[in-house]
Design a protein around this motif. Structure first.
Motif, short mmCIF file in Angstrom:
data_model
loop_
_atom_site.label_atom_id
_atom_site.label_comp_id
_atom_site.label_asym_id
_atom_site.label_seq_id
_atom_site.Cartn_x
_atom_site.Cartn_y
_atom_site.Cartn_z
N ALA A 119 -5.02 -22.48 6.73
CA ALA A 119 -5.94 -22.29 7.96
C ALA A 119 -6.07 -23.49 8.96
CB ALA A 119 -6.86 -21.65 7.59
N VAL A 120 -6.52 -24.72 8.10
CA VAL A 120 -6.40 -25.84 8.86
C VAL A 120 -5.44 -26.32 9.62
CG1 VAL A 120 -7.38 -28.32 8.78
CG2 VAL A 120 -8.65 -26.59 7.43
N ASN A 121 -4.14 -26.21 9.02
CA ASN A 121 -2.95 -26.86 9.61
C ASN A 121 -2.45 -25.70 10.54
OD1 ASN A 121 -1.40 -29.27 7.93
ND2 ASN A 121 -2.88 -28.28 6.38
N SER A 122 -2.68 -24.65 10.40
CA SER A 122 -2.10 -23.62 11.51
C SER A 122 -2.96 -23.79 12.65
CB SER A 122 -2.18 -22.26 11.06
OG SER A 122 -3.55 -21.85 10.70
N GLN A 123 -4.03 -24.01 12.67
CA GLN A 123 -5.24 -24.54 13.80
C GLN A 123 -4.81 -25.76 14.42
OE1 GLN A 123 -7.65 -26.68 14.53
NE2 GLN A 123 -7.91 -25.90 16.43
N ILE A 124 -4.28 -26.86 13.77
CA ILE A 124 -4.11 -27.97 14.32
C ILE A 124 -2.59 -27.57 15.06
CG2 ILE A 124 -3.38 -30.30 13.90
CD1 ILE A 124 -5.19 -30.24 11.50
N ALA A 125 -1.81 -26.81 14.48
CA ALA A 125 -0.46 -26.83 14.93
C ALA A 125 -0.44 -25.92 16.29
CB ALA A 125 0.29 -25.87 14.04
N LEU A 126 -1.39 -24.96 16.26
CA LEU A 126 -1.60 -24.17 17.42
C LEU A 126 -2.39 -25.12 18.74
CD1 LEU A 126 -1.94 -21.49 18.90
CD2 LEU A 126 -4.11 -21.19 17.90
N GLU A 127 -3.32 -25.99 18.07
CA GLU A 127 -3.97 -26.65 19.28
C GLU A 127 -2.99 -27.82 19.91
OE1 GLU A 127 -7.56 -29.86 19.86
OE2 GLU A 127 -7.62 -28.28 18.25
N LEU A 128 -1.92 -28.46 19.28
CA LEU A 128 -0.95 -29.25 19.52
C LEU A 128 0.24 -28.35 20.39
CD1 LEU A 128 -0.64 -31.60 16.46
CD2 LEU A 128 -1.88 -32.28 18.70
N PHE A 129 0.29 -27.58 19.80
CA PHE A 129 1.34 -26.58 20.76
C PHE A 129 0.91 -26.14 22.07
CE2 PHE A 129 2.62 -22.31 22.15
CZ PHE A 129 3.81 -22.95 22.44
N LEU A 130 -0.43 -25.81 22.15
CA LEU A 130 -0.82 -25.48 23.61
C LEU A 130 -0.86 -26.76 24.57
CD1 LEU A 130 -3.67 -22.86 22.87
CD2 LEU A 130 -1.30 -22.47 23.63
N LYS A 131 -1.23 -27.85 24.08
CA LYS A 131 -1.12 -28.92 24.69
C LYS A 131 0.07 -29.44 25.15
CE LYS A 131 -5.59 -31.10 22.54
NZ LYS A 131 -5.98 -31.87 21.63
N PHE A 132 1.10 -29.21 23.88
CA PHE A 132 2.48 -29.67 24.56
C PHE A 132 3.00 -28.65 25.58
CE2 PHE A 132 6.93 -28.37 23.60
CZ PHE A 132 7.41 -29.63 23.96
N TYR A 133 2.54 -27.46 25.58
CA TYR A 133 2.84 -26.38 26.50
C TYR A 133 2.64 -26.94 27.99
CZ TYR A 133 2.36 -22.62 29.66
OH TYR A 133 2.41 -21.85 30.74
N TYR A 134 1.44 -27.21 28.17
CA TYR A 134 0.68 -27.61 29.24
C TYR A 134 1.51 -29.08 29.85
CZ TYR A 134 -2.93 -24.10 29.55
OH TYR A 134 -3.41 -22.66 29.66
N VAL A 135 1.81 -30.07 28.90
CA VAL A 135 2.48 -31.26 29.27
C VAL A 135 3.88 -30.76 29.59
CG1 VAL A 135 3.28 -33.52 28.29
CG2 VAL A 135 0.87 -32.51 27.73
N LYS A 136 4.53 -30.19 29.03
CA LYS A 136 6.08 -29.92 29.18
C LYS A 136 6.06 -29.29 30.51
CE LYS A 136 10.51 -29.63 27.65
NZ LYS A 136 10.52 -28.94 26.52
N THR A 137 5.35 -28.33 30.89
CA THR A 137 5.34 -27.32 32.04
C THR A 137 4.93 -28.12 33.31
OG1 THR A 137 3.37 -26.31 31.53
CG2 THR A 137 5.49 -25.28 30.85
N GLY A 138 4.37 -29.36 33.17
CA GLY A 138 3.49 -30.15 34.38
C GLY A 138 2.22 -29.60 34.76
N LYS A 139 1.35 -28.95 33.84
CA LYS A 139 0.33 -28.48 34.02
C LYS A 139 -0.87 -29.12 33.15
CE LYS A 139 2.28 -23.95 34.93
NZ LYS A 139 2.30 -22.53 34.42
N VAL A 140 -0.62 -30.40 32.80
CA VAL A 140 -1.67 -31.09 31.95
C VAL A 140 -3.00 -31.28 32.57
CG1 VAL A 140 -0.92 -33.35 32.33
CG2 VAL A 140 -1.87 -32.83 30.27
N GLN A 141 -2.91 -31.52 33.78
CA GLN A 141 -4.29 -31.69 34.51
C GLN A 141 -5.22 -30.43 34.66
OE1 GLN A 141 -4.25 -33.69 38.41
NE2 GLN A 141 -2.66 -35.01 37.86
N GLU A 142 -4.75 -29.27 34.31
CA GLU A 142 -5.41 -28.19 34.25
C GLU A 142 -6.34 -28.19 32.95
OE1 GLU A 142 -3.14 -24.78 34.82
OE2 GLU A 142 -2.08 -25.38 36.43
N ILE A 143 -6.09 -28.90 31.86
CA ILE A 143 -6.65 -28.91 30.74
C ILE A 143 -7.21 -30.30 30.29
CG2 ILE A 143 -5.51 -26.91 29.59
CD1 ILE A 143 -3.80 -29.01 27.89
N LEU A 144 -7.36 -31.03 31.30
CA LEU A 144 -8.11 -32.42 31.08
C LEU A 144 -9.70 -32.39 31.54
CD1 LEU A 144 -5.35 -34.83 32.71
CD2 LEU A 144 -5.94 -34.30 30.17
#
Length: 280
Positions: free
Chosen positions: A30-55
């Motif tokens: 459970a702990v590892n899947s939550q960390i994986a999910l959080e890092l993935f969503l951050k990666f998604y925003y960085v990769k798509t050039g939308k990172v400022q939307e979650i800063l």
């Protein structure tokens, strides 16, 4: 950042494969899947050039610090009309993680949580493929041993039922988790015409595998290889459900497969047709 979420996702995958009601692996998964999910969503925003939307912002301007996970998750769902997961179940992972990490609470066995963890792995993989053309799962040409884990199987079948248009029983493991690769691939070796099993993580080449309604039990579970033609336009097949295994025939006109016992079959000039219209 990609390496981070992939590593945590892979570790979660390993933990699930070893998880049962009789050990403590569920809380670690459970702990590892939550960390994986959080890092993935951050990666998604960085990769798509939308990172400022979650800063985070200071005096109305973004600073180099991410918002909390719950805010990022809310933003993701607020900007999408459809997703491969339910927001409330993804949010539950954060509650469980906080209870374990910050409150020192030991999570007891929770069958619903176990399914959510598995569904989260599929959420990450499906979202990564559809939006970024990346995959964290690997195509196994032989059924993966995780398919024998009842927790993974339950989560795979649950995800397939909710998010796949058509689901078939897998020829290898029997789980109702075989679906078209149009929904999600295991890796880039799959084409969209393939079939993949979310339970045992194997795939079938959709260019020649056909799945038909069974002439005996009527379930859509009759498999055949369209490249393996026998005499008289016949093909070997087998139903995963009722085990019927008689030959099926391929119409000489429309190329549809049908059972030779069909009352509409027509034999004309040594060729077989599925109906009179095709024979004319």
């Amino acid at each position: 950042m990609r390496e981070g979420f992939v590593d945590f996702a892979k570790f979660t995958f390993e933990l699930i494969g070893k998880t049962s009601e009789n050990n403590n692996n569920l809380k670690f998964a459970a702990v590892n899947s939550q960390i994986a999910l959080e890092l993935f969503l951050k990666f998604y925003y960085v990769k798509t050039g939308k990172v400022q939307e979650i800063l985070k912002r200071k005096h109305g301007l973004p600073i180099n610090e991410f918002n909390d996970f719950s805010q990022i998750l809310n933003h993701f769902y607020a900007t999408r009309t459809w997703s491969y997961g339910q927001k409330n179940e993804l949010a539950k992972l954060l509650d469980v993680r906080n209870a374990i990490v910050h409150k020192g609470q030991s999570s007891k066995w929770d069958a619903d949580l176990a399914v959510i963890i598995v569904r989260t792995m599929f959420f990450i993989n499906a979202t990564a493929w559809v939006l970024l053309r990346e995959s964290i799962l690997v195509n196994n040409y032989n059924p993966h041993e995780i398919g024998r884990n009842p927790i993974w199987r339950a989560g795979a079948e649950d995800f397939a039922e909710d998010f796949c248009d058509k689901v078939y029983p897998c020829l290898s493991c029997g789980a109702y988790a075989l679906t078209s690769a149009e929904v999600m691939v295991l890796d880039s070796s799959n084409s969209e015409e393939d079939f993949i099993c979310l339970c045992c993580l194997s795939s079938l080449n959709g260019s020649h595998v056909r799945i038909l309604p069974c002439y005996h039990c009527c379930d859509e579970a009759y498999y055949l290889d369209s490249l393996n033609e026998q005499p008289n336009q016949q093909y070997v097949g087998k139903c995963v459900e009722c085990k019927a295994d008689d030959f099926v025939r391929k119409c000489a006109s429309c190329d549809d497969f049908y059972h030779p016992s069909s009352k509409s079959e027509v034999l004309l000039n040594s060729k077989y047709y599925c109906c009179q219209d095709c024979a004319e």
